[in-house]
Design a protein around this motif. Structure first.
Motif, mmCIF file in Angstrom:
data_model
loop_
_atom_site.group_PDB
_atom_site.id
_atom_site.type_symbol
_atom_site.label_atom_id
_atom_site.label_comp_id
_atom_site.label_asym_id
_atom_site.label_seq_id
_atom_site.Cartn_x
_atom_site.Cartn_y
_atom_site.Cartn_z
ATOM 1 N N TYR A 1 21.025 10.214 11.251
ATOM 2 C CA TYR A 1 19.854 10.621 12.024
ATOM 3 C C TYR A 1 18.832 9.489 12.092
ATOM 4 O O TYR A 1 18.164 9.295 13.117
ATOM 5 C CB TYR A 1 19.212 11.862 11.398
ATOM 6 C CG TYR A 1 20.020 13.129 11.555
ATOM 7 C CD1 TYR A 1 20.754 13.380 12.715
ATOM 8 C CD2 TYR A 1 20.046 14.097 10.547
ATOM 9 C CE1 TYR A 1 21.485 14.539 12.859
ATOM 10 C CE2 TYR A 1 20.777 15.262 10.687
ATOM 11 C CZ TYR A 1 21.505 15.490 11.845
ATOM 12 O OH TYR A 1 22.226 16.643 11.984
ATOM 13 N N SER A 2 18.725 8.733 11.002
ATOM 14 C CA SER A 2 17.774 7.623 10.973
ATOM 15 C C SER A 2 18.206 6.515 11.922
ATOM 16 O O SER A 2 17.398 5.974 12.694
ATOM 17 C CB SER A 2 17.657 7.085 9.540
ATOM 18 O OG SER A 2 16.692 6.072 9.463
ATOM 19 N N ASP A 3 19.507 6.175 11.888
ATOM 20 C CA ASP A 3 20.012 5.116 12.760
ATOM 21 C C ASP A 3 19.916 5.499 14.231
ATOM 22 O O ASP A 3 19.740 4.635 15.100
ATOM 23 C CB ASP A 3 21.472 4.798 12.407
ATOM 24 C CG ASP A 3 21.610 4.121 11.045
ATOM 25 O OD1 ASP A 3 20.594 3.581 10.568
ATOM 26 O OD2 ASP A 3 22.727 4.144 10.486
ATOM 27 N N SER A 4 20.046 6.815 14.535
ATOM 28 C CA SER A 4 19.977 7.261 15.927
ATOM 29 C C SER A 4 18.539 7.427 16.408
ATOM 30 O O SER A 4 18.306 7.740 17.575
ATOM 31 C CB SER A 4 20.735 8.586 16.085
ATOM 32 O OG SER A 4 20.142 9.595 15.285
ATOM 33 N N GLY A 5 17.567 7.239 15.501
ATOM 34 C CA GLY A 5 16.165 7.293 15.896
ATOM 35 C C GLY A 5 15.574 8.686 15.929
ATOM 36 O O GLY A 5 14.429 8.864 16.346
ATOM 37 N N ALA B 1 13.187 8.462 12.123
ATOM 38 C CA ALA B 1 13.144 7.045 11.746
ATOM 39 C C ALA B 1 12.390 6.856 10.431
ATOM 40 O O ALA B 1 11.474 7.629 10.124
ATOM 41 C CB ALA B 1 12.473 6.239 12.844
ATOM 42 N N ARG C 1 15.011 2.322 2.730
ATOM 43 C CA ARG C 1 14.220 3.119 3.680
ATOM 44 C C ARG C 1 13.320 4.101 2.929
ATOM 45 O O ARG C 1 13.744 4.724 1.962
ATOM 46 C CB ARG C 1 15.143 3.899 4.627
ATOM 47 C CG ARG C 1 16.200 3.059 5.290
ATOM 48 C CD ARG C 1 17.098 3.936 6.162
ATOM 49 N NE ARG C 1 18.413 3.320 6.321
ATOM 50 C CZ ARG C 1 19.140 3.381 7.436
ATOM 51 N NH1 ARG C 1 18.665 4.035 8.482
ATOM 52 N NH2 ARG C 1 20.303 2.793 7.506
ATOM 53 N N TYR D 1 10.401 7.335 3.751
ATOM 54 C CA TYR D 1 10.002 8.283 4.782
ATOM 55 C C TYR D 1 8.745 9.013 4.327
ATOM 56 O O TYR D 1 8.591 9.352 3.149
ATOM 57 C CB TYR D 1 11.117 9.306 5.033
ATOM 58 C CG TYR D 1 12.420 8.683 5.474
ATOM 59 C CD1 TYR D 1 12.748 8.591 6.821
ATOM 60 C CD2 TYR D 1 13.309 8.177 4.527
ATOM 61 C CE1 TYR D 1 13.951 8.022 7.223
ATOM 62 C CE2 TYR D 1 14.516 7.608 4.924
ATOM 63 C CZ TYR D 1 14.829 7.526 6.268
ATOM 64 O OH TYR D 1 16.009 6.949 6.667
ATOM 65 N N ARG E 1 16.222 16.327 19.760
ATOM 66 C CA ARG E 1 15.431 15.104 19.853
ATOM 67 C C ARG E 1 14.282 15.264 20.839
ATOM 68 O O ARG E 1 13.160 14.813 20.594
ATOM 69 C CB ARG E 1 16.320 13.936 20.267
ATOM 70 C CG ARG E 1 15.581 12.606 20.307
ATOM 71 C CD ARG E 1 16.540 11.452 20.371
ATOM 72 N NE ARG E 1 15.837 10.187 20.217
ATOM 73 C CZ ARG E 1 16.440 9.037 19.968
ATOM 74 N NH1 ARG E 1 17.755 9.003 19.827
ATOM 75 N NH2 ARG E 1 15.740 7.931 19.843
ATOM 76 N N ASP F 1 10.368 14.990 19.937
ATOM 77 C CA ASP F 1 9.528 14.037 20.671
ATOM 78 C C ASP F 1 8.518 14.741 21.559
ATOM 79 O O ASP F 1 7.827 14.094 22.354
ATOM 80 C CB ASP F 1 10.408 13.112 21.523
ATOM 81 C CG ASP F 1 11.266 12.188 20.669
ATOM 82 O OD1 ASP F 1 10.919 12.007 19.485
ATOM 83 O OD2 ASP F 1 12.274 11.672 21.174
#
Length: 312
Positions: free
Chosen positions: A26-30, A33, A43, A45, A70, A74
């Motif tokens: 999930y972090s790599d896919s943004g 983050a 990392r 958070y 997502r 957002d």
């Protein structure tokens, strides 16, 4: 930044129940983050990231895909909008599951083979419009497109069978029988003969010749037998039918023998075909209408009882 407000990926894993590998994805896919990294490059958070991840877990459990989640995170979509859409989608899924359950129960009850189960499922999955088209084809194939039988057409269309979205196994079985019945050419011919007379309200010759008093006695006696659960082919029906045969024989100055008995059956069969009556019973069942015993037609019972000794 105060490092006490930051969480390592391992801490997020413990708090959310997700694996480190999943959080890293999930972090790599943004989607979630990292806020920053430690001096060693790990990392970290913040609380907002933790809350986003918890919301993500909740929405995933509710069946939402990652792309939609997502957009929610957002703030491109509100949770309310997504929840409403998914609730509607779940309604469809629930109806499909209920339909499958009803089909399986109907198949278990009838001992259907694989081909019958497949046909049953395909017929019940027809849309409402497709099911109406099936009945429209039956009506047009039975009565034609002219106005010659307008009253009969109106009568049949006023009671169009409409299978509900979550039918019971009994309704599915009734719909299967109806679907087979309406495609049978012999049944269409029988419906054409019977429905035209019923719709026009034309009485039978035997009714007018026997007189209103005798016909009233006949309906009351047969209705009472039906409500008592008397099988027309059983010995319990014999006293009822013998009494009526003698009453009609006297009214028509005939001998109450087998020949007269069969003549009576033919007269009543002119307007009350047992297969057509079966169609109406199936329609009631598919539509979920209450079957009121007092309103059931009495002639099918009478005809069966009269025909019992036809080979005597």
């Amino acid at each position: 930044m105060d490092v006490t407000t930051l969480y390592s990926i391992g801490e997020l894993s413990r708090r959310t129940g997700l694996s480190v590998r999943t959080i890293r994805f999930y972090s790599d896919s943004g989607v979630v983050a990292p806020t920053t990294r430690s001096p060693a490059g790990y990392r970290l958070y913040d609380l907002d990231a933790l809350l986003r991840l918890e919301l993500l877990c909740t929405l995933r459990e509710l069946g939402m895909n990652l792309a939609t989640i997502r957009r929610v995170l957002d703030r491109e979509l509100s949770v309310a909008e997504v929840a409403a859409a998914h609730a509607d989608a779940m309604d469809v899924q629930i109806r499909v599951l209920r339909l499958r359950q009803s089909v399986l129960r109907a198949a278990a009850r009838s001992g259907s083979d694989p081909e019958e189960i497949n046909l049953m499922y395909r017929l019940t999955r027809l849309s409402g419009e497709e099911r109406r088209r099936l009945i429209d084809d039956f009506v047009e194939g039975t009565f034609g497109t002219t106005d010659a039988d307008a009253a009969a057409v109106a009568m049949v269309r006023s009671a169009t069978p409409d299978l509900p979205d979550d039918p019971s196994s009994e309704q599915i079985a009734a719909w299967m029988e109806l679907a087979e019945l309406v495609g049978d050419e012999d049944f269409r011919a029988r419906m054409r003969r019977t429905a035209g007379r019923q719709a026009a309200g034309r009485g039978l010759g035997i009714e007018s010749d026997a007189g209103e008093e005798l016909m009233d006695v006949t309906r009351r006696k047969v209705a009472a037998a039906m409500e008592s659960g008397v099988d027309p082919l059983s010995d319990r029906a014999a006293p009822v039918i013998d009494d009526l045969i003698h009453r009609f024989a006297e009214a028509f100055a005939r001998t109450p023998d087998t020949q007269f008995r069969n003549w009576m059956a033919r007269q009543f069969e002119e307007a009350h075909d047992p297969l057509v009556d079966r169609y109406w019973r199936l329609v009631w069942l598919v539509n979920g209408w209450q079957v009121v015993p007092n309103l059931l037609p009495v002639y099918p019972w009478l005809i069966q009882a009269l025909r019992k000794d036809r080979d005597a």
